[in-house]
Design a protein around this motif. Structure first.
Motif, PDB file in Angstrom:
ATOM      1  N   ALA A 206       0.713  -1.250  -0.228  1.00 59.67           N
ATOM      2  CA  ALA A 206      -0.095  -0.040  -0.124  1.00 59.67           C
ATOM      3  C   ALA A 206       0.905   1.268   0.188  1.00 59.67           C
ATOM      4  N   LYS A 207       0.277   2.333  -0.383  1.00 57.87           N
ATOM      5  CA  LYS A 207       0.869   3.736  -0.538  1.00 57.87           C
ATOM      6  C   LYS A 207       0.211   4.739   0.557  1.00 57.87           C
ATOM      7  N   ILE A 208       1.110   4.756   1.688  1.00 55.02           N
ATOM      8  CA  ILE A 208       0.454   5.474   2.692  1.00 55.02           C
ATOM      9  C   ILE A 208       1.357   6.371   3.591  1.00 55.02           C
ATOM     10  N   LYS A 209       1.060   7.645   3.612  1.00 54.90           N
ATOM     11  CA  LYS A 209       1.904   8.634   4.012  1.00 54.90           C
ATOM     12  C   LYS A 209       1.403   9.167   5.233  1.00 54.90           C
ATOM     13  N   GLY A 210       1.905   9.987   6.114  1.00 52.74           N
ATOM     14  CA  GLY A 210       1.398  10.646   7.244  1.00 52.74           C
ATOM     15  C   GLY A 210       0.613   9.894   8.462  1.00 52.74           C
ATOM     16  N   HIS A 211       0.801   8.604   8.519  1.00 49.15           N
ATOM     17  CA  HIS A 211       0.350   7.694   9.664  1.00 49.15           C
ATOM     18  C   HIS A 211       1.161   8.308  10.946  1.00 49.15           C
ATOM     19  N   GLY A 212       0.464   8.458  11.907  1.00 49.06           N
ATOM     20  CA  GLY A 212       1.257   8.907  13.168  1.00 49.06           C
ATOM     21  C   GLY A 212       0.855  10.520  13.249  1.00 49.06           C
ATOM     22  N   THR A 213       0.360  11.125  12.273  1.00 51.55           N
ATOM     23  CA  THR A 213       0.117  12.432  12.294  1.00 51.55           C
ATOM     24  C   THR A 213      -1.422  12.641  12.041  1.00 51.55           C
ATOM     25  N   ASN A 214      -2.050  13.721  12.222  1.00 43.15           N
ATOM     26  CA  ASN A 214      -3.542  13.635  11.982  1.00 43.15           C
ATOM     27  C   ASN A 214      -4.017  13.964  10.524  1.00 43.15           C
ATOM     28  N   THR A 215      -3.086  13.989   9.773  1.00 43.29           N
ATOM     29  CA  THR A 215      -3.356  13.962   8.100  1.00 43.29           C
ATOM     30  C   THR A 215      -2.752  12.528   7.642  1.00 43.29           C
ATOM     31  N   ILE A 216      -3.558  11.555   7.104  1.00 45.46           N
ATOM     32  CA  ILE A 216      -3.171  10.412   6.639  1.00 45.46           C
ATOM     33  C   ILE A 216      -3.542  10.515   5.092  1.00 45.46           C
ATOM     34  N   VAL A 217      -2.472  10.372   4.215  1.00 42.55           N
ATOM     35  CA  VAL A 217      -2.721  10.204   2.912  1.00 42.55           C
ATOM     36  C   VAL A 217      -2.528   8.793   2.050  1.00 42.55           C
ATOM     37  N   VAL A 218      -3.427   8.408   1.461  1.00 37.50           N
ATOM     38  CA  VAL A 218      -3.238   6.921   1.044  1.00 37.50           C
ATOM     39  C   VAL A 218      -3.554   7.035  -0.675  1.00 37.50           C
ATOM     40  N   GLU A 219      -2.575   6.817  -1.490  1.00 36.97           N
ATOM     41  CA  GLU A 219      -2.871   6.606  -2.603  1.00 36.97           C
ATOM     42  C   GLU A 219      -3.166   5.128  -3.093  1.00 36.97           C
ATOM     43  N   GLY A 220      -4.356   4.993  -3.951  1.00 36.89           N
ATOM     44  CA  GLY A 220      -4.895   3.550  -4.024  1.00 36.89           C
ATOM     45  C   GLY A 220      -3.842   2.775  -5.137  1.00 36.89           C
ATOM     46  N   VAL A 221      -3.870   1.514  -4.953  1.00 39.00           N
ATOM     47  CA  VAL A 221      -2.925   0.765  -5.769  1.00 39.00           C
ATOM     48  C   VAL A 221      -3.897  -0.629  -6.117  1.00 39.00           C
TER      49      VAL A 221
END
Ligand code: UD1
Length: 424
Positions: A206-221
């Motif tokens: 999966a492509k996920i960024k920002g986990h652990g902050t209050n904005t998580i960005v997920v780019e679908g695969v």
């Protein structure tokens, strides 16, 4: 039915090993529904909740093998999409199958979990999240039915009336991994278990960024592949053993834990006068004392003081040198244990979402009843610090989230045994 018989007044001394985190294991198990390949999860705690979710996964076409902390999940069939009430009523975290089923099987039918002893458990944020990703969602005959031929990324604001939601953040993050385009989760929960789930999903592609902050960005695969993953230690179990050590004026080495996940609880325990030393990256030494200073604590989402340690903290504060106030901001009605602690001689008054705890000199053993998991753990701590013999009834609540609690406590010198009882 079983009860725990506890003779209080014995110091806890020695080492205790913390198990894997329940609240990381459950969503990671649910996430296996996104993946057709085999998934191997290590450091899985042997808990009733884990068994119940395994049963649900098996109903949903998975084969689950679990022994010695290692779980292997294989796919047999991807046809069934229904999580029935008989399972969701036992374990509310089963709502975590909603996002994965919808994203992978295009439909999910999950029985509405309803309320419980710690207050209402709404699911509006889960439903809102799935709708923003393009699903049609309806509630019918007690089921949440979500359908979507394809999911599309979107902006999901997780801010509900009671702040953010842990499992709703996880549900949206899981569904978004297979959605088309980018999903932004704002006001996301920042709990270490959300981060652990994200790390697992990333290991699966999966492509996920920002986990652990209050904005998580997920780019679908397009799809996720299988992986082998080790889950984090249980910060709530670690906090529970630290408080048990404190209550008995003991000296306990808490091993296999993650002190970084306990920064705020450790600050509070130190303010109360406990000596808490971080000896290494996974070991904490707690040295107790006879009486503690009172504190005022508010439970809030991570990184603040966790609601899941509120009852255990309250137990220790019953014998503090003055008046403490605990304000519960996550779950209303999460104070049932306070009335049971009063049966042991504590002086606790509930005023709205606050508990006013007047420290007393002594607690006395008596039969008390657990009405939820963490409340039960709080009552065990109260009984460990009480004079004489007491009993905890409805211990099945505690078994949902603590692995062999009486064995771990016995090894530390507690006088505790499990016995059959006809009392329910
Ligand atoms: C998770 C934890 C649980 C912990 C809780 C709060 C798991 C498996 N369980 O539960 O141990 O006590 O976080 O730290 O990780 N809410 C809404 N609408 C929703 C969902 C929640 O209003 O759709 C509210 C709840 O009523 C509550 C607050 O949000 O007041 C937080 O609940 P939430 O974070 O969702 O708890 P869980 O994820 O169920």
């Amino acid at each position: 039915m079983y009860k725990l018989v506890i003779e209080g007044g014995h110091k806890l001394e020695g080492e205790v090993y913390i198990s894997g985190a329940k609240n990381a294991a459950l969503p990671i198990m649910a996430a296996s529904l996104l993946i057709e390949d085999d998934v191997i999860i290590n450091n899985v705690p042997n808990l009733e909740d884990v068994k119940t979710l395994s049963q649900l996964l098996e109903r949903l076409g998975k084969k689950v093998e679990f022994s010695d902390k290692r779980m292997v999940i294989r796919t047999v069939s991807e046809e069934n999409v229904e999580a029935p009430y008989e399972i969701t009523k036992k374990i509310r975290a089963s709502i975590a199958v909603l996002g994965p089923l919808l994203a992978k099987r295009k439909k999910a039918k999950v029985s509405f979990p309803g309320g419980c002893a710690i207050g209402p458990r709404p699911v509006d944020l889960h439903i809102k999240g799935m709708r923003i990703l393009g699903a049609s969602v309806r509630v019918e005959h007690g089921y949440i039915i979500a359908e979507a031929q394809k999911l599309t990324g979107g902006l999901v604001n997780m801010l509900g009336t009671n702040g953010t939601s842990v499992v709703a953040t996880e549900n949206v993050m899981m569904a978004a991994t297979l959605a088309e385009g980018t999903t932004v989760i704002d006001n996301a929960a920042m709990e270490p278990e959300v981060v652990d789930l994200a790390n697992f999903l990333i290991k699966c592609g999966a492509k996920i960024k920002g986990h652990g902050t209050n904005t998580i960005v997920v780019e679908g695969v397009k799809n996720l592949k299988g992986c082998e993953y080790e889950i984090i230690p249980d910060r709530i179990e670690a906090g529970t053993f630290i408080l048990a050590g404190m209550m008995t004026n003991g000296e306990v080495l808490v091993k296999n834990c993650e002190p970084n996940h306990l920064t705020e609880p450790i600050r509070v325990f130190s303010e109360m006068g406990a000596s808490i030393q971080i000896l290494s990256k996974d070991t904490v030494l707690v040295k107790g004392r006879e009486r503690y200073e009172p504190v005022n604590v508010t439970t809030l989402p991570y990184p603040y003081f966790p609601t899941d340690l509120q009852a255990q903290l309250m137990a220790v504060l019953t014998k503090a040198r003055g008046i403490s106030i605990i304000t519960e901001k996550i779950f209303q009605n999460r104070f049932m244990h306070a009335y049971e602690m009063n049966r042991l001689g504590a002086d606790i008054t509930i005023d709205g979402n606050s508990a006013i705890i007047k420290g007393v000199d002594k607690l006395y053993g008596a039969p008390v009843m657990a009405s939820d998991l963490r409340g039960g753990a709080g009552l065990i701590i109260a009984l460990l610090g009480a004079e004489g013999v007491g009993e905890l009834l409805r211990v099945y609540h505690v078994d949902r989230g603590y692995e062999k609690i009486e064995d771990k406590l016995s090894k530390l010198g507690a006088k505790i045994k499990r016995e059959k009882t006809d009392l329910i």
